[in-house]
Structure formats: C-alpha cells, structure tokens
Design a protein around this motif. Structure first.
Motif, PDB file in Angstrom:
ATOM      1  N   HIS B 164       0.806  -1.216   0.000  1.00 55.44           N
ATOM      2  CA  HIS B 164       0.000   0.000   0.000  1.00 55.44           C
ATOM      3  C   HIS B 164       0.844   1.273   0.000  1.00 55.44           C
ATOM      4  N   THR B 165       1.837   1.270  -0.852  1.00 59.99           N
ATOM      5  CA  THR B 165       2.620   2.492  -1.020  1.00 59.99           C
ATOM      6  C   THR B 165       1.749   3.591  -1.642  1.00 59.99           C
ATOM      7  N   GLY B 166       1.987   4.818  -1.258  1.00 63.62           N
ATOM      8  CA  GLY B 166       1.255   5.936  -1.840  1.00 63.62           C
ATOM      9  C   GLY B 166       2.080   6.666  -2.884  1.00 63.62           C
ATOM     10  N   TRP B 167       3.149   6.029  -3.328  1.00 60.99           N
ATOM     11  CA  TRP B 167       4.134   6.691  -4.203  1.00 60.99           C
ATOM     12  C   TRP B 167       3.589   6.950  -5.603  1.00 60.99           C
ATOM     13  N   VAL B 168       2.711   6.058  -6.087  1.00 67.97           N
ATOM     14  CA  VAL B 168       2.112   6.281  -7.411  1.00 67.97           C
ATOM     15  C   VAL B 168       0.944   7.247  -7.254  1.00 67.97           C
ATOM     16  N   ILE B 169       0.982   8.331  -7.989  1.00 63.00           N
ATOM     17  CA  ILE B 169      -0.083   9.330  -7.895  1.00 63.00           C
ATOM     18  C   ILE B 169      -0.544   9.706  -9.302  1.00 63.00           C
ATOM     19  N   PRO B 170      -1.760  10.183  -9.440  1.00 64.04           N
ATOM     20  CA  PRO B 170      -2.199  10.626 -10.767  1.00 64.04           C
ATOM     21  C   PRO B 170      -1.232  11.671 -11.322  1.00 64.04           C
ATOM     22  N   GLY B 171      -0.668  11.415 -12.481  1.00 57.93           N
ATOM     23  CA  GLY B 171       0.309  12.322 -13.089  1.00 57.93           C
ATOM     24  C   GLY B 171       1.726  11.788 -13.034  1.00 57.93           C
ATOM     25  N   GLY B 172       1.978  10.736 -12.283  1.00 54.57           N
ATOM     26  CA  GLY B 172       3.339  10.202 -12.222  1.00 54.57           C
ATOM     27  C   GLY B 172       3.637   9.503 -10.915  1.00 54.57           C
ATOM     28  N   VAL B 173       4.789   9.860 -10.331  1.00 59.11           N
ATOM     29  CA  VAL B 173       5.147   9.298  -9.024  1.00 59.11           C
ATOM     30  C   VAL B 173       5.567  10.440  -8.109  1.00 59.11           C
ATOM     31  N   ALA B 174       5.526  10.186  -6.809  1.00 56.03           N
ATOM     32  CA  ALA B 174       5.730  11.267  -5.836  1.00 56.03           C
ATOM     33  C   ALA B 174       7.184  11.704  -5.727  1.00 56.03           C
ATOM     34  N   GLU B 175       8.122  10.760  -5.930  1.00 55.98           N
ATOM     35  CA  GLU B 175       9.546  11.092  -5.744  1.00 55.98           C
ATOM     36  C   GLU B 175      10.398  10.394  -6.788  1.00 55.98           C
ATOM     37  N   PRO B 176      11.474  11.065  -7.236  1.00 51.12           N
ATOM     38  CA  PRO B 176      12.386  10.386  -8.164  1.00 51.12           C
ATOM     39  C   PRO B 176      13.226   9.331  -7.448  1.00 51.12           C
ATOM     40  N   LEU B 177      13.936   8.537  -8.245  1.00 49.15           N
ATOM     41  CA  LEU B 177      14.813   7.504  -7.691  1.00 49.15           C
ATOM     42  C   LEU B 177      16.178   8.115  -7.387  1.00 49.15           C
ATOM     43  N   SER B 178      16.782   7.728  -6.261  1.00 53.94           N
ATOM     44  CA  SER B 178      18.124   8.209  -5.932  1.00 53.94           C
ATOM     45  C   SER B 178      19.169   7.230  -6.459  1.00 53.94           C
ATOM     46  N   ALA B 179      20.394   7.719  -6.634  1.00 54.12           N
ATOM     47  CA  ALA B 179      21.488   6.857  -7.106  1.00 54.12           C
ATOM     48  C   ALA B 179      21.759   5.741  -6.100  1.00 54.12           C
ATOM     49  N   ALA B 180      21.661   6.056  -4.818  1.00 53.99           N
ATOM     50  CA  ALA B 180      21.944   5.049  -3.785  1.00 53.99           C
ATOM     51  C   ALA B 180      20.941   3.901  -3.872  1.00 53.99           C
ATOM     52  N   ASP B 350      18.702   2.774 -17.754  1.00 48.62           N
ATOM     53  CA  ASP B 350      18.196   3.915 -18.528  1.00 48.62           C
ATOM     54  C   ASP B 350      18.901   5.194 -18.051  1.00 48.62           C
ATOM     55  N   PRO B 351      19.556   5.926 -18.978  1.00 47.75           N
ATOM     56  CA  PRO B 351      20.305   7.127 -18.547  1.00 47.75           C
ATOM     57  C   PRO B 351      19.411   8.182 -17.898  1.00 47.75           C
ATOM     58  N   LEU B 352      18.111   8.122 -18.134  1.00 49.72           N
ATOM     59  CA  LEU B 352      17.217   9.123 -17.542  1.00 49.72           C
ATOM     60  C   LEU B 352      16.535   8.649 -16.259  1.00 49.72           C
ATOM     61  N   ILE B 353      16.964   7.485 -15.757  1.00 49.56           N
ATOM     62  CA  ILE B 353      16.202   6.898 -14.645  1.00 49.56           C
ATOM     63  C   ILE B 353      16.281   7.733 -13.365  1.00 49.56           C
ATOM     64  N   LEU B 354      17.327   8.555 -13.238  1.00 46.55           N
ATOM     65  CA  LEU B 354      17.434   9.386 -12.029  1.00 46.55           C
ATOM     66  C   LEU B 354      16.883  10.796 -12.253  1.00 46.55           C
ATOM     67  N   ASP B 355      16.272  11.012 -13.410  1.00 50.42           N
ATOM     68  CA  ASP B 355      15.734  12.343 -13.716  1.00 50.42           C
ATOM     69  C   ASP B 355      14.723  12.771 -12.650  1.00 50.42           C
ATOM     70  N   LYS B 356      14.720  14.062 -12.369  1.00 48.36           N
ATOM     71  CA  LYS B 356      13.855  14.577 -11.284  1.00 48.36           C
ATOM     72  C   LYS B 356      12.443  14.888 -11.753  1.00 48.36           C
ATOM     73  N   HIS B 357      12.228  14.946 -13.070  1.00 50.71           N
ATOM     74  CA  HIS B 357      10.890  15.294 -13.567  1.00 50.71           C
ATOM     75  C   HIS B 357      10.039  14.034 -13.649  1.00 50.71           C
ATOM     76  N   VAL B 358       9.232  13.824 -12.636  1.00 47.98           N
ATOM     77  CA  VAL B 358       8.502  12.565 -12.533  1.00 47.98           C
ATOM     78  C   VAL B 358       7.000  12.773 -12.334  1.00 47.98           C
ATOM     79  N   ARG B 359       6.503  13.990 -12.583  1.00 45.96           N
ATOM     80  CA  ARG B 359       5.076  14.201 -12.357  1.00 45.96           C
ATOM     81  C   ARG B 359       4.526  15.279 -13.283  1.00 45.96           C
ATOM     82  N   ALA B 360       3.356  14.990 -13.850  1.00 45.50           N
ATOM     83  CA  ALA B 360       2.622  15.995 -14.622  1.00 45.50           C
ATOM     84  C   ALA B 360       1.391  16.394 -13.808  1.00 45.50           C
ATOM     85  N   THR B 361       1.002  17.631 -13.903  1.00 50.78           N
ATOM     86  CA  THR B 361      -0.161  18.070 -13.122  1.00 50.78           C
ATOM     87  C   THR B 361      -1.252  18.613 -14.041  1.00 50.78           C
TER      88      THR B 361
END
Lengths: 159, 473
Positions: B164-180, B350-361
C-alpha cells in the motif's frame, strides 16, 4: 534487507483493530527507545509470514510481541518459546512465532539461541483505533518489561 | 440418486471460495462450479470520492497486488486529467509493476503450489505446505523467500512501503529515484538470477511427472488476452490489449483502455460474486478467454530480454499453437519472473532513470477515463466517470480473476470428471480439483472487490440437490 541483530524484536498487530494494535504501538515505542543501538533490530507487520524466517534465522536472540486472546484484558505474559511444527490451517499469510523458529531452522539451519514471546490480553479487537482502558493501563508495565527483557537478551553471551 | 461434493474452503488461494460437484444418478460428475463467496463493493462505495483518491482507495482491495490497482487507477485518473506522464515516471512505474509481479509469482509458485509439485498431489496433507517444502527442498524454500524479498524490497525502495505504497499518484510518481537506491537494487540482481535459475531447473525436472494433471487441468482450447507492445513483445504496464483465438490467430489488436468497455462485457451467474468477463462480439460464454501468465506467453512473439527469450522459445515448444493446459501457468510464471528481473535491470540502466521530472499536473479535463495494466494474474481495467468537480459518479473494475472465471469453472469440471468416480473421491483427488484453481492463482479479494478469513469448501450434491458429502478445511 536482512541483517544480523543481537536482539530482534518482532511485533505484529493491526492498529485499526483496537487492542490488536498493542504490538505495533510497542514496536514504535521500541524504535524510539533503541534508535541509536545497532544491536537491536525492530520489525513490525500486520501478520507474521514465512518470509520472516530469514530474519529470525539471522538473529542471535528474538523477542516476539503480540496480543493474545487467551489472556484477560491487560494481562501481560512473557514466556520462553521453543520451535513448533505447523498447526493445521493456512500458512500463506500468517504463521505463529514458534512455527517461525521451526521454519528458520529448517530453511537456514539455525535459529536464535533464545526466543521469548511477550503477549498482552486484549479487551476488544473490533474495528477501531486506540487501546481499551485495561490495555492502556498495562502499556507502561509492558514497556518496562520490554526494557528488562531486551537488556537480558543483549547481555547474553554467545555459546 | 444424484449427489453433490463440496470443497469448502478451497485452500492456498488469495481469498474465499468453494467448489461444488454435482453427481448424476449413476454417480458420475454431471456439473461443477467454483463459487467465490465473498463480496466487497469497492465500486459502489468509491462513488462521491474525489478521483485523485482512487489509487490509494482501490489499492486497499488487495494486500498481494495493491500495485496493480494503484497503477490501473492512476492511469484512469490520467485519462480524466488528459495528461501524459514523464518518461522517467513511466519507467519507474514499470519497474514497480515488475517487482510486484516477481514477488506475487514467487508467492504463487513457492508458497501455494510447490507443495503439490514437490511433495506430490497425494502426499500427506498435514505436510503439504511450505514447511514440508522447507524440509524436502530447503534450497527452493530459500529461493522463494529471496525472490519475494527481491520484489518487495524494490517496491519498498521505490515507494517507502512494501504494501500500500502511496508513491504512485495521478500524473506520475511522488519522488524520483536516488542513485543510492538504484545501486542497492542492482546489487540484488545476481542473487535473483541464481534463484530463478534454480526454480526453473527444479520445475523442468518434475513437470514430466504430472502428465495426467497436465491433460485435465483446464486443458482445452480458449481465446487468450493480454497486453503487448508494438514489436509483439510482452508488456505489463503500457501497450494495448491483443486477443487471439484457440489456434493463435489474431481476433483483435490494439484494444486501448478507453476502447475496453466497447468490446469487453461482464456476465453474471447465480453461484458466484465474481463476474464472468467475455469478448462482446463473440457473446457469452463463447467470447470467454484466459488471461495471466499462460495467456501472455501465448499471445507474444518475444519477451524482449535475452534470458527470458530463451525460456520463451523452450515454452513455445510445448505445443504447435497456444499452450492449452493451465498446468503450464506454473511454467509461464517462472519465465515471467526471469523477464521481470532482466527488465528491471534494463530499466535501471536507462540514462534518464534518475531524472527529477517525474510528475505531470492537471485538473479535470474529461469526465470519463479508463486505465489498464497487466496484474500478476492478468489484465486489470479501471474505468471511472466523474462530475465537473472531479467526484466519482460511477466506477467499474474488471479484474483478472473475472476474465479467467469461465475457464476456471470449466477446468474444475474437467478435473472433477477425471478424479471423482462412482460418487467416490480421495483427499488427493480433491486436492487436484483445488490445484486446478491454484494454477490460475486467482485473487478472490480483488475479484469481488474479503472480509474475514481466507479459505474453500467442496460439496458433493445428489441429483436431487441433497448434500451427500462435504470437505471443509
């Protein structure tokens, strides 16, 4: 991820089921109490599942926390636990503490040298948030018992 | 006098169900039904809620596949918002869905079905469970637990919670992935490959021992439905639906979530709370089909990852056309786990996997929206209507277990006819009837949108409807 702990605290319960939330509440309190002590690892889930055998096998000692319908409201019981074979019934989503010890031994060839089970009797496990009065009154005693028990488990010397 | 056998509850399933077997005057099996006996009602009580609450609300339908509902719901919301989510968000969601598929398939194969496969259908029921597997093949028991951990930990790393993660939200996801976190996931890959390799090898060693089960475990021609990509490879999160017939010929391709209600209908039978889903142009029940791992492998030409493609080639050698026996759901599930691990590794590169743009509103731009994905058990479609303020006025969820309902019932009948003779049956025979259902890995909680405890019963009814025998666990 699994990591070896001197003392593993393994709680279960549901905070939306009234006094069944005592396990998660004590686990949350224990998180704060031993936040800076890497020897203590605390895990809490709605139910104990077979996957936890890996965690149990990796721990030197384990303290299970649960609520027990076999006890009166607010009654606290601490007892030593031995491995037990599976009781008839379902094992997909939940198994008991004694069965987890047995599964740890079967799968990983080891189990904690000491295992104890702390249980608190509920007044109600119906839908609802918050503890009943008898269980609220037992909370401070349970916390003191937790401190004493964890200290004893940490002081145990490996065989 | 005719009789009825009841298996109640059917065990090692996700939810509550029972099986009844009707005997005729000669004691032969005349009919059989799989009943889903729980009812929930998420579609109704979501009415009046803001649409953006739907992913979190519908995820509570299930503790095994909440990610499926999260994703299908978010996609339906995005149809209402008329937005296209950023590439990185789509990739992260794809990874989340695959991680859930891996952990769910591991649960199905190792915890629910491996006791039958490793210990035998006739083995002592007191030992026919995960403890028995742990004693007989501890290496496989450990592999199962490790694969579950692999999937669950990736879900936790992405969404902070395993369930029951709340990370998936309408428009994308709540937070980008970190390198760690990416590096932690990559470090888990070698162990995951070793474990699925072990499971595939073990399955291939024992599958030949189950020739009779293969021949009667829902072994009949059906149509098959599932998501595919434009290059005919398997897809779980995007793509469009393809329906093929009993010979593998295309019936319809490119069924988008919005078109889904035009071509897919739901029928009701009096003995089950789960609906019976069918392809409208062919009518009910002729338009019934199967979904899930077996269907997905039957409709695709490739998996799209090297090791899984090798496994698919081997799988396709089982039959000249579509693989028909539902026993092979087990095999298909393991091939998909291999694919899931490989694909997650590819996505992490994917070279863009750590990109910070993860949500459309956006707000409400349409009053109707649908989303579809492949859940571990098969196709899942969420369809919502909203008012101008974005409040849900109507919702319909079509889940994998509903798509497979007709085939499950036919499968129970086929197995019962083989294993129940002269009105007599053994525990092992009834276990085989249950095992037919387990091959589909149905999620009954999802299918009726359970309250209470799990479990299945089997009832034997006489020709005049009297209960002759009942097995209750």
């Amino acid at each position: 991820m699994t990591s070896a702990a001197r003392c593993l605290i393994l709680a279960c319960g549901n905070t939306l089921r009234s006094d069944d939330g005592i396990g998660p509440l004590l686990a949350s309190w224990a998180e704060d109490r031993w936040r800076n002590d890497s020897r203590v690892r605390i895990l809490c889930d709605h139910q104990w599942t077979p996957e936890l055998a890996e965690e149990v096998a990796a721990a030197e000692t384990v303290l299970f926390i649960d609520c027990s319908l076999e006890q009166g409201p607010g009654e606290i019981l601490l007892r030593d636990l031995s491995p037990a074979s599976l009781k008839p019934g379902l094992v997909t989503h939940h198994i008991g503490a004694a069965e987890l010890l047995s599964l740890a031994q079967d799968l990983y060839g080891k189990r904690p040298r000491t295992a104890q089970l702390l249980t608190i009797g509920p007044d109600s496990i119906e839908l609802g948030e918050g503890l009943s009065e008898p269980v609220k009154q037992a909370l401070a005693v349970a916390q003191r018992m937790l401190i004493t028990t964890v200290q004893c488990l940490l002081n145990q010397q490996p065989d | 006098m005719t009789q009825t056998i009841t298996i109640d509850p059917v065990t090692r399933l996700e939810g509550h169900g029972k099986i009844t077997i009707q005997l005729n005057a000669e004691g032969e099996v005349a009919d059989a039904h799989f009943h889903v006996t729980q009812v929930r009602g998420f579609e109704k009580f979501s009415e009046g809620r803001p649409f953006y609450e739907m992913p979190a609300l519908t995820a509570r339908i299930c503790g095994i596949c909440p990610v499926s509902h999260l994703l299908a719901s978010a996609k339906a919301c995005e149809a209402i918002m008329s937005v296209r989510i950023p590439h990185t968000a789509a990739q992260l969601r794809r990874m989340l869905n695959l991680a859930q598929m891996v952990q769910s398939h591991a649960l199905s194969f190792f915890h629910l079905s491996s006791p039958d496969l490793l210990l035998g259908m006739e083995s002592d029921p007191a030992q026919r469970h995960i403890f028995g597997v742990a004693a007989a093949r501890p290496d496989l028991g450990r592999a199962g637990i490790a694969l579950r951990r692999f999937g669950q930990h990736i879900i936790e790393l992405l969404g902070t919670k395993r369930i029951h993660t709340g990370w998936v939200i309408p428009g994308g996801v709540a937070e980008p992935l970190s390198a760690a976190k990416r590096d932690e996931m990559l470090a888990m890959m070698p162990e995951a490959y070793a474990n699925i390799g072990l499971a595939l090898a073990a399955y291939k060693q024992i599958a030949d021992k189950f020739q009779q089960e293969i021949s009667v475990f829902a072994n009949f021609p059906t149509n098959y439905l599932g998501l595919v990509n434009e290059d005919d490879s398997i897809e779980f999160t995007d793509g469009a639906l393809r329906l093929i017939d009993t010979k593998g010929n295309l019936i319809e391709d490119g069924i988008t979530a919005q078109r889904f209600p035009e071509v897919i209908g739901e029928a009701v039978e009096p003995y089950s709370y789960t609906k019976f889903v069918y392809y409208k142009p062919l009518g009910y029940p002729e338009g019934s089909y199967r979904v899930g791992p077996l269907a997905r492998l039957n409709i695709v030409k490739k998996m799209g990852t090297p090791k899984a493609d090798q496994e698919l080639a081997e799988f396709k050698q089982i039959a000249a056309g579509p693989v028909e026996s539902s026993f092979f759901y087990h095999h298909a599930r393991l091939v998909e786990v291999m694919y899931g691990i490989e694909k997650i590794e590819q996505i992490l590169a994917d070279p863009l996997i750590l990109d910070k743009h993860v949500r459309a509103t956006a707000g409400v731009n349409r009053l109707d929206g649908a989303g579809q994905i492949e859940a571990p058990r098969g196709t899942l479609n969420h369809h919502y209507r909203v008012d101008d303020n974005g409040k849900i006025t109507w919702a319909n969820l079509v889940v994998a277990t509903g798509h497979n309902n007709n085939a499950m019932n036919r499968g129970v009948l086929q197995a019962a006819k083989c294993y129940v003779r002269d009105g007599k049956f053994t525990e092992g025979a009834l276990n085989r009837v249950e095992a037919v259902i387990r091959t589909f890995d149905p999620c009954l909680s999802c299918s009726t949108h359970a309250y209470g405890q799990m479990p299945l019963q089997m009832t034997l009814l006489s020709a005049d409807g009297e209960v002759v025998d009942r097995l209750v666990r």
